[in-house]
Design a protein around this motif. Structure first.
Motif, PDB file in Angstrom:
ATOM      1  N   ASN A 166     -87.379 -25.526  13.053  1.00 33.22           N
ATOM      2  CA  ASN A 166     -87.670 -25.553  14.245  1.00 33.22           C
ATOM      3  C   ASN A 166     -88.676 -24.455  14.766  1.00 33.22           C
ATOM      4  O   ASN A 166     -89.265 -24.413  16.000  1.00 33.22           O
ATOM      5  CB  ASN A 166     -86.455 -25.492  15.349  1.00 33.22           C
ATOM      6  N   GLY A 167     -88.758 -23.294  13.949  1.00 32.89           N
ATOM      7  CA  GLY A 167     -89.688 -22.382  14.258  1.00 32.89           C
ATOM      8  C   GLY A 167     -89.008 -20.986  14.263  1.00 32.89           C
ATOM      9  O   GLY A 167     -88.427 -20.754  13.119  1.00 32.89           O
ATOM     10  N   ALA A 168     -89.503 -19.912  14.833  1.00 35.48           N
ATOM     11  CA  ALA A 168     -88.860 -18.519  14.517  1.00 35.48           C
ATOM     12  C   ALA A 168     -88.625 -17.859  15.788  1.00 35.48           C
ATOM     13  O   ALA A 168     -89.342 -18.002  17.050  1.00 35.48           O
ATOM     14  CB  ALA A 168     -89.913 -17.843  13.788  1.00 35.48           C
ATOM     15  N   LEU A 169     -87.732 -17.008  15.807  1.00 34.53           N
ATOM     16  CA  LEU A 169     -87.492 -16.004  16.911  1.00 34.53           C
ATOM     17  C   LEU A 169     -87.369 -14.744  16.360  1.00 34.53           C
ATOM     18  O   LEU A 169     -86.648 -14.284  15.534  1.00 34.53           O
ATOM     19  CB  LEU A 169     -86.128 -16.797  17.782  1.00 34.53           C
ATOM     20  N   GLY A 170     -87.584 -13.883  17.355  1.00 36.66           N
ATOM     21  CA  GLY A 170     -87.442 -12.402  17.061  1.00 36.66           C
ATOM     22  C   GLY A 170     -87.575 -11.439  18.407  1.00 36.66           C
ATOM     23  O   GLY A 170     -87.521 -12.069  19.497  1.00 36.66           O
ATOM     24  N   VAL A 171     -86.985 -10.135  18.176  1.00 35.49           N
ATOM     25  CA  VAL A 171     -87.396  -9.393  19.095  1.00 35.49           C
ATOM     26  C   VAL A 171     -88.238  -7.938  18.845  1.00 35.49           C
ATOM     27  O   VAL A 171     -88.178  -7.773  17.703  1.00 35.49           O
ATOM     28  CB  VAL A 171     -85.997  -8.654  19.641  1.00 35.49           C
ATOM     29  N   VAL A 172     -89.017  -7.605  19.715  1.00 35.28           N
ATOM     30  CA  VAL A 172     -89.810  -6.513  19.611  1.00 35.28           C
ATOM     31  C   VAL A 172     -89.003  -5.092  19.757  1.00 35.28           C
ATOM     32  O   VAL A 172     -87.976  -5.130  20.859  1.00 35.28           O
ATOM     33  CB  VAL A 172     -90.782  -6.578  20.741  1.00 35.28           C
ATOM     34  N   LEU A 173     -89.123  -4.458  18.592  1.00 35.46           N
ATOM     35  CA  LEU A 173     -88.099  -3.213  18.533  1.00 35.46           C
ATOM     36  C   LEU A 173     -88.814  -1.966  19.395  1.00 35.46           C
ATOM     37  O   LEU A 173     -87.882  -1.048  19.545  1.00 35.46           O
ATOM     38  CB  LEU A 173     -88.013  -2.903  17.296  1.00 35.46           C
ATOM     39  N   ASN A 174     -90.126  -1.959  19.685  1.00 37.25           N
ATOM     40  CA  ASN A 174     -90.534  -0.610  19.967  1.00 37.25           C
ATOM     41  C   ASN A 174     -91.145  -0.524  21.402  1.00 37.25           C
ATOM     42  O   ASN A 174     -92.258   0.006  21.755  1.00 37.25           O
ATOM     43  CB  ASN A 174     -91.691  -0.145  18.974  1.00 37.25           C
ATOM     44  N   ARG A 175     -90.626  -1.315  22.287  1.00 40.20           N
ATOM     45  CA  ARG A 175     -91.152  -1.581  23.576  1.00 40.20           C
ATOM     46  C   ARG A 175     -89.637  -1.192  24.640  1.00 40.20           C
ATOM     47  O   ARG A 175     -89.334  -2.037  25.211  1.00 40.20           O
ATOM     48  CB  ARG A 175     -91.607  -2.806  23.869  1.00 40.20           C
ATOM     49  N   PRO A 176     -89.322  -0.128  24.868  1.00 40.38           N
ATOM     50  CA  PRO A 176     -88.097   0.299  25.657  1.00 40.38           C
ATOM     51  C   PRO A 176     -88.632   0.326  27.025  1.00 40.38           C
ATOM     52  O   PRO A 176     -89.925   0.352  27.459  1.00 40.38           O
ATOM     53  CB  PRO A 176     -87.886   1.712  25.493  1.00 40.38           C
ATOM     54  N   SER A 177     -87.695  -0.349  27.919  1.00 38.35           N
ATOM     55  CA  SER A 177     -88.069  -0.295  29.398  1.00 38.35           C
ATOM     56  C   SER A 177     -87.491   0.909  30.121  1.00 38.35           C
ATOM     57  O   SER A 177     -86.754   1.744  29.547  1.00 38.35           O
ATOM     58  CB  SER A 177     -87.537  -1.746  29.998  1.00 38.35           C
ATOM     59  N   PRO A 178     -87.707   1.276  31.286  1.00 35.37           N
ATOM     60  CA  PRO A 178     -87.160   2.385  31.882  1.00 35.37           C
ATOM     61  C   PRO A 178     -85.814   1.909  32.508  1.00 35.37           C
ATOM     62  O   PRO A 178     -85.067   2.555  33.265  1.00 35.37           O
ATOM     63  CB  PRO A 178     -88.017   2.458  33.159  1.00 35.37           C
ATOM     64  N   VAL A 179     -85.381   0.587  32.358  1.00 33.52           N
ATOM     65  CA  VAL A 179     -84.044   0.008  32.971  1.00 33.52           C
ATOM     66  C   VAL A 179     -82.741   0.383  32.208  1.00 33.52           C
ATOM     67  O   VAL A 179     -82.451  -0.089  30.992  1.00 33.52           O
ATOM     68  CB  VAL A 179     -84.143  -1.297  33.200  1.00 33.52           C
ATOM     69  N   PRO A 180     -81.957   0.993  32.609  1.00 34.06           N
ATOM     70  CA  PRO A 180     -80.830   1.517  31.862  1.00 34.06           C
ATOM     71  C   PRO A 180     -79.774   0.193  31.905  1.00 34.06           C
ATOM     72  O   PRO A 180     -79.731  -0.775  32.913  1.00 34.06           O
ATOM     73  CB  PRO A 180     -79.755   2.428  32.892  1.00 34.06           C
ATOM     74  N   VAL A 181     -79.342   0.054  30.756  1.00 31.04           N
ATOM     75  CA  VAL A 181     -78.329  -1.291  30.524  1.00 31.04           C
ATOM     76  C   VAL A 181     -77.178  -1.211  31.565  1.00 31.04           C
ATOM     77  O   VAL A 181     -76.946  -2.084  31.922  1.00 31.04           O
ATOM     78  CB  VAL A 181     -77.860  -1.063  28.980  1.00 31.04           C
ATOM     79  N   ALA A 182     -76.718  -0.068  31.576  1.00 29.20           N
ATOM     80  CA  ALA A 182     -75.411  -0.069  32.626  1.00 29.20           C
ATOM     81  C   ALA A 182     -75.889  -0.677  33.968  1.00 29.20           C
ATOM     82  O   ALA A 182     -74.939  -1.141  34.824  1.00 29.20           O
ATOM     83  CB  ALA A 182     -75.015   1.236  32.728  1.00 29.20           C
ATOM     84  N   GLU A 183     -77.143  -0.714  34.558  1.00 31.41           N
ATOM     85  CA  GLU A 183     -77.557  -1.129  35.678  1.00 31.41           C
ATOM     86  C   GLU A 183     -77.749  -2.933  35.775  1.00 31.41           C
ATOM     87  O   GLU A 183     -77.452  -3.262  36.809  1.00 31.41           O
ATOM     88  CB  GLU A 183     -78.896  -0.694  36.302  1.00 31.41           C
TER      89      GLU A 183
ATOM     90  N   TYR B  64     -87.412 -12.363  24.255  1.00 30.30           N
ATOM     91  CA  TYR B  64     -87.626 -12.400  23.036  1.00 30.30           C
ATOM     92  C   TYR B  64     -89.116 -13.045  22.725  1.00 30.30           C
ATOM     93  O   TYR B  64     -89.722 -13.625  23.518  1.00 30.30           O
ATOM     94  CB  TYR B  64     -86.604 -13.508  22.208  1.00 30.30           C
ATOM     95  N   ALA B  65     -89.187 -13.121  21.335  1.00 28.39           N
ATOM     96  CA  ALA B  65     -90.721 -13.817  20.887  1.00 28.39           C
ATOM     97  C   ALA B  65     -90.205 -14.816  20.203  1.00 28.39           C
ATOM     98  O   ALA B  65     -89.248 -14.865  19.379  1.00 28.39           O
ATOM     99  CB  ALA B  65     -91.111 -12.765  20.197  1.00 28.39           C
ATOM    100  N   GLY B  66     -90.895 -15.794  20.617  1.00 26.99           N
ATOM    101  CA  GLY B  66     -90.667 -17.224  19.880  1.00 26.99           C
ATOM    102  C   GLY B  66     -91.966 -17.901  19.411  1.00 26.99           C
ATOM    103  O   GLY B  66     -92.984 -17.792  20.162  1.00 26.99           O
ATOM    104  N   TRP B  67     -91.549 -18.699  18.322  1.00 29.10           N
ATOM    105  CA  TRP B  67     -92.801 -19.408  17.733  1.00 29.10           C
ATOM    106  C   TRP B  67     -92.447 -20.879  17.257  1.00 29.10           C
ATOM    107  O   TRP B  67     -91.364 -21.015  17.068  1.00 29.10           O
ATOM    108  CB  TRP B  67     -93.533 -18.919  16.326  1.00 29.10           C
ATOM    109  N   GLY B  68     -93.123 -21.753  17.633  1.00 29.78           N
ATOM    110  CA  GLY B  68     -93.047 -23.228  17.299  1.00 29.78           C
ATOM    111  C   GLY B  68     -93.081 -23.651  15.977  1.00 29.78           C
ATOM    112  O   GLY B  68     -93.587 -22.629  15.048  1.00 29.78           O
TER     113      GLY B  68
END
Length: 185
Positions: free
Chosen positions: A34-51, A125-129
């Motif tokens: 059905n395609g592919a799914l992944g996540v970008v590893l090198n783009r941190p945001s400034p938003v703390p997970v705890a928030e 996430y990153a997705g491809w058909g």
């Protein structure tokens, strides 16, 4: 190498002009008919997970921020974790490759805490058909290389792109030294 399978890395080539993926390293989490799914590893945001996700801030590794996983479904979150031992899979863990897997964020934190040696949470996430990712690899937009566990959980992902390329065999390692703007050569 173009083995598109879960657990592999996609490293953006200079030919990839899409600003969503320029100089990124993507961990493939699922590749099927059905395609592919992944996540970008090198783009941190400034938003703390705890928030954003109460209770999960103490489980994720440094930095304790959400990462921008890709341009798709940015209001949702995916968690990637590494099991402490292969036999230590908690409720809500789905294997991706070896001890690396997805953690269901609806699972109570106390059932997961202690069973992982690393965890990171990604907004979007990153997705491809069907066939789309293979076409991008064939046109030279991505290098496909093996992942190492430290790639996913490094405290400072700033130089991840260069370091992943540097460890590759042959001429692929040469690309790690290219300037950000090749016109400067």
């Amino acid at each position: 190498m173009s083995d598109l399978s879960a657990g592999m890395l996609l490293v953006a080539t200079p030919a990839l002009l899409d600003p969503n993926f320029s100089d990124t390293v993507v961990l493939l989490l699922d590749v099927d008919e059905n395609g592919a799914l992944g996540v970008v590893l090198n783009r941190p945001s400034p938003v703390p997970v705890a928030e954003v996700l109460e209770g999960w801030g103490g489980v994720v590794g440094e930095p304790e921020v959400l990462f921008r996983g890709g341009p798709v479904s940015t209001e949702g979150a995916l968690a990637v974790g590494m099991l402490r031992t292969p036999d230590d899979a908690p409720v809500g863990f789905r294997e991706v490759a070896g001890r690396l897997g997805l953690v269901d964020l609806d699972t109570p934190v106390e059932l997961v805490d202690g069973s992982l040696v690393g965890m990171r949470i990604f907004a979007g996430y990153a997705g491809w058909g069907v066939g789309q990712l293979q076409a991008e690899v064939d046109e030279g937009s991505w290098y496909v290389v093996p992942a190492l566990a430290p790639d996913v959980f490094r405290a400072d992902p700033t130089d991840l792109w260069r370091e992943v390329l540097r460890r590759q065999p042959g001429e692929l390692a040469w690309h790690s030294t290219r300037p950000h703007d090749p016109n400067l050569n």
